[in-house]
Design an enzyme around this catalytic site. Structure first.
Site, mmCIF file in Angstrom:
data_model
loop_
_atom_site.group_PDB
_atom_site.id
_atom_site.type_symbol
_atom_site.label_atom_id
_atom_site.label_comp_id
_atom_site.label_asym_id
_atom_site.label_seq_id
_atom_site.Cartn_x
_atom_site.Cartn_y
_atom_site.Cartn_z
ATOM 1 N N ASP A 10 0.875 -1.162 0.000
ATOM 2 C CA ASP A 10 0.000 0.000 0.000
ATOM 3 C C ASP A 10 0.919 1.222 0.000
ATOM 4 O OD1 ASP A 10 -2.410 1.587 0.439
ATOM 5 O OD2 ASP A 10 -1.703 1.797 2.496
ATOM 6 N N ASP A 12 -0.159 5.216 0.860
ATOM 7 C CA ASP A 12 -0.417 6.215 1.903
ATOM 8 C C ASP A 12 -0.571 5.541 3.261
ATOM 9 O OD1 ASP A 12 -0.365 8.205 0.011
ATOM 10 O OD2 ASP A 12 -2.524 8.193 -0.308
ATOM 11 N N THR A 104 -2.611 0.719 -4.726
ATOM 12 C CA THR A 104 -3.108 1.929 -4.079
ATOM 13 C C THR A 104 -4.510 2.287 -4.536
ATOM 14 O OG1 THR A 104 -2.699 4.322 -3.835
ATOM 15 C CG2 THR A 104 -1.962 3.287 -5.883
ATOM 16 N N SER A 105 -5.255 2.954 -3.665
ATOM 17 C CA SER A 105 -6.574 3.474 -4.028
ATOM 18 C C SER A 105 -6.470 4.841 -4.684
ATOM 19 C CB SER A 105 -7.461 3.547 -2.778
ATOM 20 O OG SER A 105 -7.644 2.264 -2.220
ATOM 21 N N LYS A 136 -10.251 -1.706 -2.578
ATOM 22 C CA LYS A 136 -10.185 -2.300 -1.246
ATOM 23 C C LYS A 136 -11.442 -1.874 -0.469
ATOM 24 C CE LYS A 136 -5.209 -1.400 -1.355
ATOM 25 N NZ LYS A 136 -4.095 -0.661 -0.702
ATOM 26 N N ASP A 161 -1.505 -0.666 6.238
ATOM 27 C CA ASP A 161 -1.762 0.011 7.516
ATOM 28 C C ASP A 161 -3.248 0.128 7.811
ATOM 29 O OD1 ASP A 161 -2.377 3.407 7.155
ATOM 30 O OD2 ASP A 161 -2.075 2.099 5.438
#
Length: 214
Positions: A10, A12, A104-105, A136, A161
């Site tokens: 991931d 951020d 990543t989103s 996600k 995280d």
């Protein structure tokens, strides 16, 4: 036959501290729509942007909502304060380029801008919000990364995280380690207080040639 391990990160909150920037962007977006910034940001932390819009401004055109968000985020890439977590640069620089990816989103051009500003090396593969139909906590993002890398999901180590990312990795059939949170996610296989603590174990996971020990 010896397995080859892969690491899926991931971005951020895992490799990069961008919380203050994310909060500022969403607060500005909320202000433009006459909404409470804290309430909107709380929803945005759990969902993809399109899903956030549906929850907080169900009557608005999602394309217009997304266009404004993109404008604010693109401005923030140039003006925001981003910092890589301790150990990130050294860890990523030491990984085989074809054995890790970002999941990543966010959007790829924005991630590239942040990595350039912080000096982090980029992998050959970035699975971003535009790469998948489901974000996600769906397993689709991590399964997509594994497929593109030619990896068995069982040979993939996910570094996360956020609870939604943990669920995504677990439902993809992968080993999931969490970092940078004060307490471990109850379903994660291992937890490290910081990315720097996890770094030698991540590097070792790629160098063993055996299945990842969860």
């Amino acid at each position: 036959m010896t397995s080859r391990n892969f690491v899926l990160f991931d971005v951020d909150g895992t490799l990069m501290d961008a919380v203050a920037n994310q909060r500022r962007v969403w607060h500005e977006w909320a202000a433009r729509h006459g909404l409470d910034g804290d309430e909107v940001y709380a929803v945005a932390l759990r969902t993809r942007p399109v899903e956030t819009f549906a929850a907080v401004v169900p009557g608005r055109d999602p394309d217009e909502c997304l266009a404004l968000l993109h404008t604010l985020e693109d401005e923030d890439v140039c003006t925001g304060a981003y910092a890589a977590f301790d150990g990130a640069a050294e860890l990523l620089a030491g990984l085989p380029a074809d054995r890790w990816a970002l999941v990543t989103s966010n959007y790829e051009h924005r991630v590239r801008g942040r990595f350039e500003r912080t000096g982090l090396p980029l992998p050959g593969l970035i699975v971003d919000a535009a790469s998948v139909a489901e974000g996600k906590p769906s397993p689709v993002p991590y399964l997509t990364a594994a497929e593109k890398l030619g990896a068995d999901p069982a040979d993939c180590l996910v570094i996360e995280d956020a609870p939604s990312g943990v669920r995504s990795g677990l439902d993809a059939g992968m080993t999931v380690w969490t970092v940078n949170t004060p307490a471990p996610h109850p379903d994660a296989h291992r937890h490290f207080p910081t990315l720097a603590d996890a770094a030698p174990h991540i590097a070792a996971a790629l160098g063993t040639g055996q299945r990842i020990v969860s």
